[in-house]
Design an enzyme around this catalytic site. Sequence first.
Site, PDB file in Angstrom:
ATOM      1  N   ASN A 143       0.980  -1.293   0.051  1.00 20.54           N
ATOM      2  CA  ASN A 143      -0.003   0.031  -0.017  1.00 20.54           C
ATOM      3  C   ASN A 143       0.736   1.389  -0.090  1.00 20.54           C
ATOM      4  OD1 ASN A 143       0.685  -0.901   2.658  1.00 20.54           O
ATOM      5  ND2 ASN A 143      -1.235   0.001   3.383  1.00 20.54           N
ATOM      6  N   GLU A 237       2.989  -5.845  12.341  1.00 17.31           N
ATOM      7  CA  GLU A 237       1.874  -4.953  12.165  1.00 17.31           C
ATOM      8  C   GLU A 237       0.901  -5.339  11.077  1.00 17.31           C
ATOM      9  OE1 GLU A 237       2.029  -1.764  13.579  1.00 17.31           O
ATOM     10  OE2 GLU A 237       3.773  -2.328  14.669  1.00 17.31           O
ATOM     11  N   CYS A 271      -3.791   0.463   6.539  1.00 16.95           N
ATOM     12  CA  CYS A 271      -4.007  -0.231   7.680  1.00 16.95           C
ATOM     13  C   CYS A 271      -4.940   0.541   8.622  1.00 16.95           C
ATOM     14  CB  CYS A 271      -3.077  -0.824   8.233  1.00 16.95           C
ATOM     15  SG  CYS A 271      -1.861   0.495   8.755  1.00 16.95           S
TER      16      CYS A 271
HETATM   17  P1  NAD Z   1       0.219 -10.056   2.666  1.00 17.54           P
HETATM   18  O1  NAD Z   1       0.125 -10.350   4.075  1.00 17.54           O
HETATM   19  O2  NAD Z   1      -0.514 -10.749   1.689  1.00 17.54           O
HETATM   20  O3  NAD Z   1       1.886  -9.727   2.247  1.00 17.54           O
HETATM   21  C1  NAD Z   1       2.556  -9.079   2.806  1.00 17.54           C
HETATM   22  C2  NAD Z   1       4.087  -9.465   2.549  1.00 17.54           C
HETATM   23  O4  NAD Z   1       4.221 -10.756   3.046  1.00 17.54           O
HETATM   24  C3  NAD Z   1       4.434  -9.592   1.030  1.00 17.54           C
HETATM   25  O5  NAD Z   1       5.536  -9.040   0.674  1.00 17.54           O
HETATM   26  C4  NAD Z   1       4.242 -11.012   0.883  1.00 17.54           C
HETATM   27  O6  NAD Z   1       4.994 -11.353  -0.442  1.00 17.54           O
HETATM   28  C5  NAD Z   1       4.759 -11.716   1.980  1.00 17.54           C
HETATM   29  N1  NAD Z   1       4.409 -12.982   2.607  1.00 17.54           N
HETATM   30  C6  NAD Z   1       3.483 -13.739   2.156  1.00 17.54           C
HETATM   31  N2  NAD Z   1       3.445 -14.782   2.658  1.00 17.54           N
HETATM   32  C7  NAD Z   1       4.480 -14.996   3.418  1.00 17.54           C
HETATM   33  C8  NAD Z   1       5.165 -16.013   4.368  1.00 17.54           C
HETATM   34  N3  NAD Z   1       4.455 -17.181   4.653  1.00 17.54           N
HETATM   35  N4  NAD Z   1       6.192 -15.593   4.810  1.00 17.54           N
HETATM   36  C9  NAD Z   1       6.815 -14.423   4.758  1.00 17.54           C
HETATM   37  N5  NAD Z   1       6.376 -13.511   3.872  1.00 17.54           N
HETATM   38  C10 NAD Z   1       5.353 -13.789   3.201  1.00 17.54           C
HETATM   39  O7  NAD Z   1      -0.331  -8.587   2.869  1.00 17.54           O
HETATM   40  P2  NAD Z   1      -0.701  -7.509   1.601  1.00 17.54           P
HETATM   41  O8  NAD Z   1      -2.008  -7.956   0.793  1.00 17.54           O
HETATM   42  O9  NAD Z   1       0.656  -7.263   0.943  1.00 17.54           O
HETATM   43  O10 NAD Z   1      -1.000  -6.049   2.488  1.00 17.54           O
HETATM   44  C11 NAD Z   1      -2.080  -5.848   3.033  1.00 17.54           C
HETATM   45  C12 NAD Z   1      -2.354  -6.101   4.225  1.00 17.54           C
HETATM   46  O11 NAD Z   1      -1.357  -5.608   5.199  1.00 17.54           O
HETATM   47  C13 NAD Z   1      -3.703  -5.504   5.041  1.00 17.54           C
HETATM   48  O12 NAD Z   1      -4.155  -6.460   5.808  1.00 17.54           O
HETATM   49  C14 NAD Z   1      -3.214  -4.458   5.882  1.00 17.54           C
HETATM   50  O13 NAD Z   1      -4.094  -4.046   6.827  1.00 17.54           O
HETATM   51  C15 NAD Z   1      -1.964  -4.754   6.046  1.00 17.54           C
HETATM   52  N6  NAD Z   1      -1.020  -3.490   6.590  1.00 17.54           N
HETATM   53  C16 NAD Z   1      -0.652  -3.263   8.015  1.00 17.54           C
HETATM   54  C17 NAD Z   1       0.210  -2.081   8.361  1.00 17.54           C
HETATM   55  C18 NAD Z   1       0.196  -1.897   9.857  1.00 17.54           C
HETATM   56  O14 NAD Z   1       0.914  -0.968  10.116  1.00 17.54           O
HETATM   57  N7  NAD Z   1      -0.452  -2.349  10.815  1.00 17.54           N
HETATM   58  C19 NAD Z   1       0.282  -1.104   7.324  1.00 17.54           C
HETATM   59  C20 NAD Z   1       0.116  -1.566   5.926  1.00 17.54           C
HETATM   60  C21 NAD Z   1      -0.639  -2.614   5.592  1.00 17.54           C
END
Ligand code: NAD
Length: 511
Positions: A143, A237, A271
């Site tokens: 994002n 996070e 988020c």
């Molecule tokens: P996601 O969990 O699908 O992916 C995030 C990252 O994790 C990517 O780089 C992905 O390649 C990697 N990944 C996937 N599977 C993995 C595994 N098994 N082991 C290690 N890495 C792995 O999330 P997304 O769809 O990219 O992002 C959206 C989500 O992020 C939403 O739920 C949003 O709320 C959250 N978010 C949270 C914050 C916060 O600060 N709390 C900030 C931004 C986004």
Amino acid sequence: MSTAEQQVEIEVRNPADGSVTGRVPDESSASVAATVRELRLFQPEWEAIGPDKRAEWLFRLQDWLIDNSDELTDVVQSETGKTRYDAEIEVPAAVNLIKYWARNAAKFLLDEHPAPHSPLGRTKRLVKTYRPHPVVGIITPWNFPLLNVCFDALPALMAGAAVLVKPSEVTPLSAVALARGWAEIGAPPIFAVSTGRGDTGRAVVEAVDYVQFTGSTKTGKAIAAACGATLTPYSLELGGKDPAIVLADADIERAAAGIAYGGLFNSGQVCISIERVYVEAPVYDEFVTSLTEQVRKLRQGHDGRGFAFDIGAMATEAQRDIVARHVEQAVAAGARITTGGKATGVGTFFEPTVLVDVDHSMACISEETFGPTIPVLKVADEDEAVRLANDSVYGLSATVWTRDRKRGERVARRLEAGAVNVNDAFANLFSFALPMGGWKDSGIGARWGGAAGIRKYCRQQAITVPRVPAMKRELMWYPASRGRLRVVAGLMRALDGRGRRKLPKFLGGKR
Ligand code: NAD
């Protein structure tokens, strides 16, 4: 290109128009392990130069970011489909973060010399020191492709750690550009990016000494389990479903404007975006009218450097489809759309949408939407608003809208959320002295929060150093001796016991 070569590359597209904007390698675990080995070689020197020298490198990076901000913003837009308005905040926010960490790290990392807890400990000088986890792995979502990396990489670097970033496979280009900047300023090779999908992320978790993850709750739980197996410390996070509470004494126009921005900034792909609104009955109609009018006026599109639009595209088709599903399900169950409500049919755009007549049985209230929708519920009073706001598996942040600031703070303290903003949205995100962390399924640990935000990347080391010349032997060293033990135990009792129990038996003591 052969099929085998195609498999090890990821094609990056601009979701606003589907055009291909770049390609990055889909790195194997062997490639990740090799990068981590390289980082380990250079990290001790990075730690040894100390925070002031590290700050100099970060300020050079800051210069580079400012000098290249137009091009970097182009990259951010090219892989996210954001408006210029949404994209152009990423570089200034990173600049802001660099100043904060570069200016404060030395103070936050200073050794501490706590007083001994007992007079018996006065023979020692106590030192508490903060030593970095050698290699910190940072795994980010799509994002804020540049800022998500900077949020966590900057304090980790200032702590003296080497950093490996695994950006989202959807938006890897900004992180790659940042790594290019690090190399261009001639900084030590302690910052690297490994691109790839989930398997590359798994390899990062296996190879590093600390994992900072930002992303979905589902992936966060998988990472926590993997870290549990290797006893690797981590901070997560995760997702959110942030409530807004509009009390009857609120400035309704401001509340509607703030909630429109807080719910729709970055097409709702934040988020901490507002994902459900509870409005006290007396002002419900006025609020819905004001919110609908303000959202209806928003301009949506793909503007390059043009600053022509308020709302951009969704980052992926899958994300747009989640939003569509939430809206369709809600409408099928009796909700009403007051504005927006559908995908535009161009790229991944989804119209900014206000939903009313919704309830907690609907996915648009119980699941994270991560899109440009604002569902609004009418509540009888503050108590019902608080009860419903807390009725969620998530607890990232929340907002409260009222003219009575004391009441706003009081309501904030009743909410099960890691952060609450009164009469504003996102304010906590730009308050680096405060922790930003989720409760419940929204995460574990926090980023920032003053000294804690950099010390989290460190291991605390305890050192004791004698204050007095050494005797040949300490009292408790071998051989065992009843007499010496009685002296030591008697002293401890005398210092720490109460009343007659302080005294030995022969002086009338009780034990
Ligand atoms: P996601 O969990 O699908 O992916 C995030 C990252 O994790 C990517 O780089 C992905 O390649 C990697 N990944 C996937 N599977 C993995 C595994 N098994 N082991 C290690 N890495 C792995 O999330 P997304 O769809 O990219 O992002 C959206 C989500 O992020 C939403 O739920 C949003 O709320 C959250 N978010 C949270 C914050 C916060 O600060 N709390 C900030 C931004 C986004």
